[in-house]
Design an enzyme around this catalytic site. Structure first.
Site, PDB file in Angstrom:
ATOM      1  N   ASP A 135      38.413  45.609  35.794  1.00  8.27           N
ATOM      2  CA  ASP A 135      39.384  45.067  34.771  1.00  8.27           C
ATOM      3  C   ASP A 135      38.698  45.030  33.499  1.00  8.27           C
ATOM      4  O   ASP A 135      37.784  45.236  33.382  1.00  8.27           O
ATOM      5  CB  ASP A 135      39.492  43.186  35.193  1.00  8.27           C
ATOM      6  CG  ASP A 135      39.764  43.123  36.758  1.00  8.27           C
ATOM      7  OD1 ASP A 135      41.112  43.947  36.507  1.00  8.27           O
ATOM      8  OD2 ASP A 135      39.426  42.400  37.672  1.00  8.27           O
ATOM      9  N   GLU A 174      50.315  39.052  43.065  1.00 10.57           N
ATOM     10  CA  GLU A 174      49.246  39.113  43.248  1.00 10.57           C
ATOM     11  C   GLU A 174      48.951  38.090  42.416  1.00 10.57           C
ATOM     12  O   GLU A 174      48.808  37.518  41.408  1.00 10.57           O
ATOM     13  CB  GLU A 174      48.857  40.527  42.794  1.00 10.57           C
ATOM     14  CG  GLU A 174      48.866  41.076  43.680  1.00 10.57           C
ATOM     15  CD  GLU A 174      49.400  42.916  43.010  1.00 10.57           C
ATOM     16  OE1 GLU A 174      48.509  42.855  41.421  1.00 10.57           O
ATOM     17  OE2 GLU A 174      49.717  43.725  43.136  1.00 10.57           O
TER      18      GLU A 174
END
Length: 291
Positions: A61, A50
């Site tokens: 995140d 990814e």
């Protein structure tokens, strides 16, 4: 479903193991350095990669990936650099390359333009972190036209109704977040991960790959016991951040990927189990071992 991605996941299953999926942001620590690191993971045992499209407000995140995104953006990263990264990683390895992104950069760039350029670069599809399934129709139409997989993310608090909706709309695999909260390595794998995988499998035949919180071979082996794929991101980024120079960072990424690849090949692998679960522990029975 993208054929290359489907074949990679099917190959891992045939080999009685989970697939190893690695993550690194494009442009980190530089565009060329990021390409080298991504290729290093694929050359060291990762089945799928990814590639993150750095975002200025990465709300899902944790601090490690936020730091990497900031480095990439301050270095002037553009979407054309992301496409270059996809192209070079794919051409060098022939393995499936996905882009992981928040929706805003894609929408601003142009859905049809982004999908077309990703397909031209050899990309296998997109993981869309914050795009609601009910608003994903335009993207999915263009993705289907270009042979791209569309991967959605589910979490332990996702309702069964929502799981069914995601399963019917998505392709490639389902990304199962092992816990609530932002990305980042953890000391142990969440107990919720196995339960979530079981619930996803009740809704779809798509492979289920588990990410968030996995940082070492022991954790990878644990997750490989009940998931079709093991996703590792923050630990990869940390390996580069902690390295004194680029060469050391590449060496650290290779070492970590090799260890993780060994982990997903440990006993109690995916291919040895069917989809039934013990009433205790959430662990699947070996094939042929039914009462």
């Amino acid at each position: 479903m993208n054929e290359l991605l489907a074949c990679a996941l099917a190959k891992a299953k045939q080999e009685n193991r989970a697939a190893l999926v690695t993550y690194l942001p494009a442009g980190f620590p530089t565009v060329a350095g990021g390409i080298a690191a991504i290729q290093a993971t694929l050359d060291s045992g990762a089945d799928v990669v990814e590639i993150g499209l750095p975002h200025s407000d990465p709300v899902l995140d944790g601090p490690v990936i936020q730091t990497a995104d900031d480095i990439a953006l301050r270095g002037g990263l553009r979407i054309r650099d992301v496409m270059r990264t996809v192209r070079e990683a794919y051409q060098a390895t022939g393995k499936p390359v996905l882009v992981m992104s928040y929706w805003n950069p894609i929408a601003r760039y142009g859905i049809e333009r982004f999908a077309g350029e990703l397909a031209d670069a050899g990309g296998a599809g997109c993981i869309l972190l914050d795009l609601p399934v009910q608003e994903s129709g335009p993207w999915r139409r263009h993705a289907t036209e270009h042979g791209l997989a569309t991967v959605f993310v589910v979490a332990p608090n996702t309702t069964d109704a929502r799981l069914r909706e995601v399963a019917s709309a998505g392709s490639g695999f389902v990304y199962a977040s092992s816990l609530m909260g932002v990305t980042g390595a953890r000391d142990s794998v969440s107990d919720a991960a196995g339960s979530l995988v079981r619930r996803v499998r009740a809704a779809t035949d798509l492979p289920v790959c588990v990410g968030i919180g996995i940082s070492n071979a022991a954790q990878a082996a644990q997750v490989a016991g009940f998931a079709d794929g093991v996703i590792v991101g923050s630990a990869m980024v940390r390996a580069i951040l902690d390295a004194p120079d680029q060469a050391s960072g590449l060496a650290a990424v290779r070492t970590l990927t090799t260890e993780l690849a060994d982990g997903v090949r440990q006993p109690h692998q995916v291919g040895r189990f069917d989809r039934e679960w013990h009433p205790t522990g959430g662990r699947r029975r070996p094939l042929g071992d039914h009462p």
